[in-house]
Design a protein around this motif. Sequence first.
Motif, PDB file in Angstrom:
ATOM      1  N   ARG A 292       0.833  -1.202   0.000  1.00 33.71           N
ATOM      2  CA  ARG A 292       0.000   0.000   0.000  1.00 33.71           C
ATOM      3  C   ARG A 292       0.868   1.251   0.000  1.00 33.71           C
ATOM      4  O   ARG A 292       0.609   2.222  -0.727  1.00 33.71           O
ATOM      5  CB  ARG A 292      -0.888  -0.029   1.240  1.00 33.71           C
ATOM      6  N   THR A 293       1.911   1.239   0.813  1.00 31.13           N
ATOM      7  CA  THR A 293       2.811   2.389   0.890  1.00 31.13           C
ATOM      8  C   THR A 293       3.495   2.641  -0.445  1.00 31.13           C
ATOM      9  O   THR A 293       3.526   3.769  -0.953  1.00 31.13           O
ATOM     10  CB  THR A 293       3.862   2.161   1.988  1.00 31.13           C
ATOM     11  N   VAL A 294       4.052   1.587  -1.031  1.00 33.59           N
ATOM     12  CA  VAL A 294       4.765   1.719  -2.304  1.00 33.59           C
ATOM     13  C   VAL A 294       3.821   2.188  -3.406  1.00 33.59           C
ATOM     14  O   VAL A 294       4.167   3.072  -4.212  1.00 33.59           O
ATOM     15  CB  VAL A 294       5.428   0.382  -2.692  1.00 33.59           C
ATOM     16  N   THR A 295       2.628   1.626  -3.464  1.00 28.21           N
ATOM     17  CA  THR A 295       1.670   1.987  -4.516  1.00 28.21           C
ATOM     18  C   THR A 295       1.284   3.453  -4.450  1.00 28.21           C
ATOM     19  O   THR A 295       1.274   4.164  -5.468  1.00 28.21           O
ATOM     20  CB  THR A 295       0.412   1.110  -4.399  1.00 28.21           C
ATOM     21  N   LEU A 296       0.967   3.936  -3.261  1.00 26.84           N
ATOM     22  CA  LEU A 296       0.519   5.321  -3.128  1.00 26.84           C
ATOM     23  C   LEU A 296       1.649   6.309  -3.420  1.00 26.84           C
ATOM     24  O   LEU A 296       1.426   7.347  -4.058  1.00 26.84           O
ATOM     25  CB  LEU A 296      -0.048   5.554  -1.735  1.00 26.84           C
ATOM     26  N   LEU A 297       2.857   5.999  -2.975  1.00 22.46           N
ATOM     27  CA  LEU A 297       3.974   6.894  -3.269  1.00 22.46           C
ATOM     28  C   LEU A 297       4.269   6.927  -4.765  1.00 22.46           C
ATOM     29  O   LEU A 297       4.592   7.985  -5.324  1.00 22.46           O
ATOM     30  CB  LEU A 297       5.214   6.454  -2.492  1.00 22.46           C
ATOM     31  N   THR A 298       4.137   5.787  -5.432  1.00 24.80           N
ATOM     32  CA  THR A 298       4.343   5.744  -6.880  1.00 24.80           C
ATOM     33  C   THR A 298       3.290   6.560  -7.608  1.00 24.80           C
ATOM     34  O   THR A 298       3.599   7.313  -8.547  1.00 24.80           O
ATOM     35  CB  THR A 298       4.324   4.288  -7.377  1.00 24.80           C
ATOM     36  N   LEU A 299       2.040   6.424  -7.197  1.00 22.16           N
ATOM     37  CA  LEU A 299       0.967   7.198  -7.824  1.00 22.16           C
ATOM     38  C   LEU A 299       1.170   8.696  -7.620  1.00 22.16           C
ATOM     39  O   LEU A 299       0.824   9.506  -8.493  1.00 22.16           O
ATOM     40  CB  LEU A 299      -0.388   6.766  -7.262  1.00 22.16           C
ATOM     41  N   GLY A 300       1.745   9.075  -6.481  1.00 27.51           N
ATOM     42  CA  GLY A 300       2.078  10.482  -6.279  1.00 27.51           C
ATOM     43  C   GLY A 300       3.052  10.974  -7.340  1.00 27.51           C
ATOM     44  O   GLY A 300       2.917  12.078  -7.875  1.00 27.51           O
ATOM     45  N   GLY A 301       4.040  10.148  -7.681  1.00 22.86           N
ATOM     46  CA  GLY A 301       4.987  10.509  -8.734  1.00 22.86           C
ATOM     47  C   GLY A 301       4.333  10.582 -10.099  1.00 22.86           C
ATOM     48  O   GLY A 301       4.646  11.467 -10.906  1.00 22.86           O
ATOM     49  N   VAL A 302       3.404   9.675 -10.375  1.00 23.27           N
ATOM     50  CA  VAL A 302       2.725   9.661 -11.681  1.00 23.27           C
ATOM     51  C   VAL A 302       1.904  10.933 -11.886  1.00 23.27           C
ATOM     52  O   VAL A 302       1.956  11.566 -12.953  1.00 23.27           O
ATOM     53  CB  VAL A 302       1.836   8.411 -11.799  1.00 23.27           C
ATOM     54  N   THR A 303       1.130  11.337 -10.876  1.00 24.40           N
ATOM     55  CA  THR A 303       0.304  12.534 -11.030  1.00 24.40           C
ATOM     56  C   THR A 303       1.158  13.800 -11.126  1.00 24.40           C
ATOM     57  O   THR A 303       0.818  14.729 -11.861  1.00 24.40           O
ATOM     58  CB  THR A 303      -0.688  12.663  -9.862  1.00 24.40           C
ATOM     59  N   THR A 304       2.268  13.816 -10.410  1.00 23.99           N
ATOM     60  CA  THR A 304       3.168  14.972 -10.500  1.00 23.99           C
ATOM     61  C   THR A 304       3.789  15.063 -11.887  1.00 23.99           C
ATOM     62  O   THR A 304       3.895  16.154 -12.467  1.00 23.99           O
ATOM     63  CB  THR A 304       4.268  14.875  -9.433  1.00 23.99           C
ATOM     64  N   ALA A 305       4.200  13.921 -12.443  1.00 29.89           N
ATOM     65  CA  ALA A 305       4.762  13.906 -13.792  1.00 29.89           C
ATOM     66  C   ALA A 305       3.729  14.369 -14.823  1.00 29.89           C
ATOM     67  O   ALA A 305       4.074  15.048 -15.799  1.00 29.89           O
ATOM     68  CB  ALA A 305       5.252  12.496 -14.132  1.00 29.89           C
ATOM     69  N   ALA A 306       2.471  14.028 -14.596  1.00 29.92           N
ATOM     70  CA  ALA A 306       1.420  14.444 -15.530  1.00 29.92           C
ATOM     71  C   ALA A 306       1.306  15.958 -15.587  1.00 29.92           C
ATOM     72  O   ALA A 306       1.100  16.539 -16.663  1.00 29.92           O
ATOM     73  CB  ALA A 306       0.090  13.818 -15.117  1.00 29.92           C
ATOM     74  N   PHE A 307       1.440  16.631 -14.430  1.00 33.93           N
ATOM     75  CA  PHE A 307       1.419  18.100 -14.443  1.00 33.93           C
ATOM     76  C   PHE A 307       2.571  18.660 -15.265  1.00 33.93           C
ATOM     77  O   PHE A 307       2.431  19.699 -15.922  1.00 33.93           O
ATOM     78  CB  PHE A 307       1.511  18.637 -13.012  1.00 33.93           C
TER      79      PHE A 307
END
Length: 427
Positions: A292-307
């Motif tokens: 859960r920790t790894v998944t959420l931190l990765t998704l944080g990176g994905v949304t930031t990259a999208a910006f």
Amino acid sequence: MTGLHALTDGAATGTGDRSRPRAALPALCATQITSWGIVYYAFPVLNPEITSQTGWSAGTTTAAFSLALVVSALAGIRVGRVLDRRGPRLVMTAGSVLGALSLVIVAAAPRPGVFFAGWMLAGLAMASTFYQPAFAALTRWWAPDHIRALTIVTLAGGLASTVFAPLTALLTDHFSWRTTYLLLAAVLAAVTIPAHALALRGPWPRAPRPSTSPGGSAAAVARSRTFRLLAAALTLSSFAMYAVVVALVPLLLDRGCSTTQAAWALGLGGAGQTLGRTLYATLARRVGTTARTVTLLTLGGVTTAAFAIVPGPYALLVALSIAAGTVRGNLTLLQATAVTDRWGTSHYGRLSGLLTAPATAAAALAPFAGAALAAPFGGYPHLFASLALVSVLAALVATATTPPRPGHRDRSGADGDGPGTTLAAGL
């Protein structure tokens, strides 16, 4: 919320209704919206006006805001110990008074030195009124059903930017930034001081005996490899997340959005946080602690990259803000449950203070670093790309934060036995 009261009696551990002030949950919902909305989220909206009307540089004003978060990080360690012993009423009421006073000082500041002093006082207020003391109260009063209580409060807290970012922008259309801060200080005092003083009056339950906590003492847990790596992962994530929050308005302004449009995008990101928090309990039941920790931190990176990649249109940028807010909402609850998932509730206040201190310090540096690095990096899109890489690094570190197995001792000698490990396995 009905389920929150359908728990077995047990005042000594905070599980019984007799030990739980019934007004605490709705009061904390209201005060988290107001405290976060005014003390934190008003600044990104007002900062362009502050720099324009005072002639102070964005680096100067953002450094003052960052200093508040540094003070909050340092004070949070001491606040956590007080919470474990005394409970939240005195801490949060005093913090509300300091918060209102600090904004009055900020509003009246004739020069940067006074502006900095006001934000230092605001840092003490943040440590005493933001999520950490609220989480400590709910974890003790609502254990073992604290995840539902935490979710409800963070659902409300997620609306802070949704309510106060557009409201702050509206006020700046009619008043100066100084008058706006004075009006917001009055709202902060009117809502949070009586709510904390009157609604948090229940008896403070005794914590479970330290021997029931994995690793025994708080000092042993804090020295453990798992704790240190978890702190590192959350610190990296917090740096990226808070830099994104504060830099989002300048990014959108560079994309051609108006201040009002940027404020609405930031505010709707708060709605995304609320959405994300409704999903966390299900995620916690179905996905293990580390995954859960790894998944959420990765998704944080994905949304930031999208910006960093997507230039528009405005509707798509708003959708990205909502998606990023959804991830942030889950990350808030991830941090709130990180200690109990791994080590139980015995030393929650102290361990939570130690765990969040470096993360809060990183969050403090993030706004200043973002403002300072945007130009050298070639603009805000490149800054967001760099922040995405920081989030990915956080996810990699988090792969080594698996909770200790029962009977296992890590390199620090901390024992893995105890109910916190069982809880983590169940989640």
